[in-house]
Design a protein around this motif. Sequence first.
Motif, mmCIF file in Angstrom:
data_model
loop_
_atom_site.group_PDB
_atom_site.id
_atom_site.type_symbol
_atom_site.label_atom_id
_atom_site.label_comp_id
_atom_site.label_asym_id
_atom_site.label_seq_id
_atom_site.Cartn_x
_atom_site.Cartn_y
_atom_site.Cartn_z
ATOM 1 N N LYS A 188 15.796 -9.148 -5.501
ATOM 2 C CA LYS A 188 15.926 -7.751 -5.040
ATOM 3 C C LYS A 188 14.814 -6.938 -5.660
ATOM 4 C CE LYS A 188 20.681 -7.046 -3.720
ATOM 5 N NZ LYS A 188 21.915 -6.304 -3.870
ATOM 6 N N ASN A 189 13.635 -7.105 -5.122
ATOM 7 C CA ASN A 189 12.465 -6.423 -5.673
ATOM 8 C C ASN A 189 11.464 -6.138 -4.544
ATOM 9 O OD1 ASN A 189 11.300 -8.933 -5.082
ATOM 10 N ND2 ASN A 189 11.815 -9.712 -7.126
ATOM 11 N N LEU A 190 10.302 -5.640 -4.907
ATOM 12 C CA LEU A 190 9.313 -5.267 -3.896
ATOM 13 C C LEU A 190 8.943 -6.469 -3.029
ATOM 14 C CD1 LEU A 190 7.018 -3.012 -6.140
ATOM 15 C CD2 LEU A 190 8.690 -2.217 -4.451
ATOM 16 N N ALA A 196 11.880 -7.215 -0.604
ATOM 17 C CA ALA A 196 11.909 -6.204 0.456
ATOM 18 C C ALA A 196 10.767 -6.442 1.447
ATOM 19 C CB ALA A 196 11.806 -4.807 -0.151
ATOM 20 N N MET A 210 4.750 1.932 0.150
ATOM 21 C CA MET A 210 5.897 2.209 -0.723
ATOM 22 C C MET A 210 6.478 0.938 -1.339
ATOM 23 S SD MET A 210 8.850 3.484 1.937
ATOM 24 C CE MET A 210 10.214 3.566 0.784
ATOM 25 N N TYR A 211 6.045 -0.228 -0.872
ATOM 26 C CA TYR A 211 6.424 -1.487 -1.513
ATOM 27 C C TYR A 211 5.256 -2.091 -2.295
ATOM 28 C CZ TYR A 211 10.368 -0.683 1.497
ATOM 29 O OH TYR A 211 11.430 -0.070 2.101
ATOM 30 N N GLY A 212 4.269 -1.259 -2.600
ATOM 31 C CA GLY A 212 3.169 -1.675 -3.473
ATOM 32 C C GLY A 212 2.309 -2.775 -2.860
ATOM 33 N N ILE A 213 1.731 -3.588 -3.702
ATOM 34 C CA ILE A 213 0.858 -4.683 -3.257
ATOM 35 C C ILE A 213 1.599 -5.562 -2.244
ATOM 36 C CG2 ILE A 213 -0.463 -6.713 -3.999
ATOM 37 C CD1 ILE A 213 -1.565 -4.152 -5.226
#
Lengths: 312, 312
Positions: free
Chosen positions: B42-44, B47, B78-81
């Motif tokens: 449950k992380n970037l 997602a 918004m979910y970074g790299i």
Amino acid sequence: MFIDRLIESIQEKNNPTVVGLDPKIEYVPAFIKERAFKEYGKNLKGASEAIIAFNKMLIDSIYDEVPAVKPQLAYYEMYGIEGLIAFDETCKYAKSKGLIVIADGKRNDIGTTAEAYSKSFLGETEIDDGVTQKAFDVDALTVSPYLGIDGIKPFIQDCTNFDKGIFILVKTSNKSSGQLQDLVTEQCKSIYEVMAGYVHEWGKPLTGKYGYSSVGAVVGATYPNQAKLLRSIMKNAYILVPGYGAQGGTARDCANSFNRDGLGAIVNASRSVMCAYKSETWKNEYTEEKFAEAARAEVLRMKEDLNAALGR
Amino acid sequence: MFIDRLIESIQEKNNPTVVGLDPKIEYVPAFIKERAFKEYGKNLKGASEAIIAFNKMLIDSIYDEVPAVKPQLAYYEMYGIEGLIAFDETCKYAKSKGLIVIADGKRNDIGTTAEAYSKSFLGETEIDDGVTQKAFDVDALTVSPYLGIDGIKPFIQDCTNFDKGIFILVKTSNKSSGQLQDLVTEQCKSIYEVMAGYVHEWGKPLTGKYGYSSVGAVVGATYPNQAKLLRSIMKNAYILVPGYGAQGGTARDCANSFNRDGLGAIVNASRSVMCAYKSETWKNEYTEEKFAEAARAEVLRMKEDLNAALGR
């Protein structure tokens, strides 16, 4: 609050300067590039690794003399995913050295999408009920105001919730900035004046202990007369001033964006610091290998130049 | 030319629609999320993997009925790299299915930096003398015009060199768009009219064989009267129309952005397609597991709705 931290760092270092980290690959000295290309190849990854090494050496050389750095997202996005890894690593490294990081992204969109941008850089992203994570983590972000307040509000909300800041474009430093920004309305006000009025109003709820707001503005050093007027309209806004040096703005020009308390503005220099080793002023004194020392020398020269113009 | 390819794809599919891929995690059905969270956490990363799976299933279900998709960069940043990897993979997958990809990034900056943004999405990045690589590769990009022509020119240059397109914000769909865009100048023209005049002028050199330019504009469906006027000012611009459906714009409203030849505009729908399975119209017919079929049903409904309003 963001703005209080910024001001305290400016005062501590006696330097109202932010160093722009816009690392075009041609700015990076050959010995760094060659090392990275050899290890990772002549590709986006190799270029990005060269940029990380370059940025870190720059930061190591200047972090005790400047309060903040401003990585420009465009110069990282142009190296794709690898470039954004370089952006992220640069931000983290700068923060670990106590620097304030202002991401220059000029993001803008309608409400719900502006919210997503705000989460990207200032806030947190929800993964699943209750689980959140930070995407990129910077102290402040530049934003573009073409869409009006509902494109700005989500950023302001996160400035409140997460102690962050924004700088809204008002009068930009480029030649054709007047094409839209100088248009005069029926009420005899230019667009940049109208925008400044909004920035002043929007920023009020985020005023910190020194009387300045975490909602700041961007006003180019290349328009000193407009800067004087804008300074008077946005009394509580911290002004981010691009255009010093390479673009032609002088320390005197920059002084117009400051208030009488010696506060109120932070002046950006990118190329003049990053490429100091190539400049007329420093190239005889510093070889390419000593680029970081040249950058430091330029930072100190600029600091003195600005402080002299500000009469301190 | 980009614009000719877009028009031919619209005609071939008889559908002037672009599907916005703005995959907020709450849009993604539980079974996809759970699978991704189980595998990646449950992380970037989890997602982003869920978003990739969601987007691919959506694309598989609609690619033969729509000419283009429009991923909104904010919802990937918004979910970074990891989110940007999802963006890149989505673009590549959409292109492999013959879809035209319009990245919605509303990028903007002064000349040299606009050049970097343009290289990021439309052009190519120089790595070392002569060696170039593409960072992200899309067909067109939305851009924001607050900085004037020198912030737009680099994008236009790459449109010419690489057969790409841009859509310049003129009148956006949000409620507060008027705060800046509706201001009236001394010459009794609103800002959006002035901008439309520029778009018309800037786009001329990129006019394709159907009389339209690869330099387009964004005009919200939520302002149908302004759209009529803007259509007449920017005769050759293709207009990207957000605001249909969820934001309140009707097919009749959208019709104002088309020319009499039935061309001249492409209407965006994001949430109404991605979340069709949750909508009043479709939720009784399609379970969450059938979200992609619901999206297809909504695409077909919208196509009919638009074509009826256009009298075809």
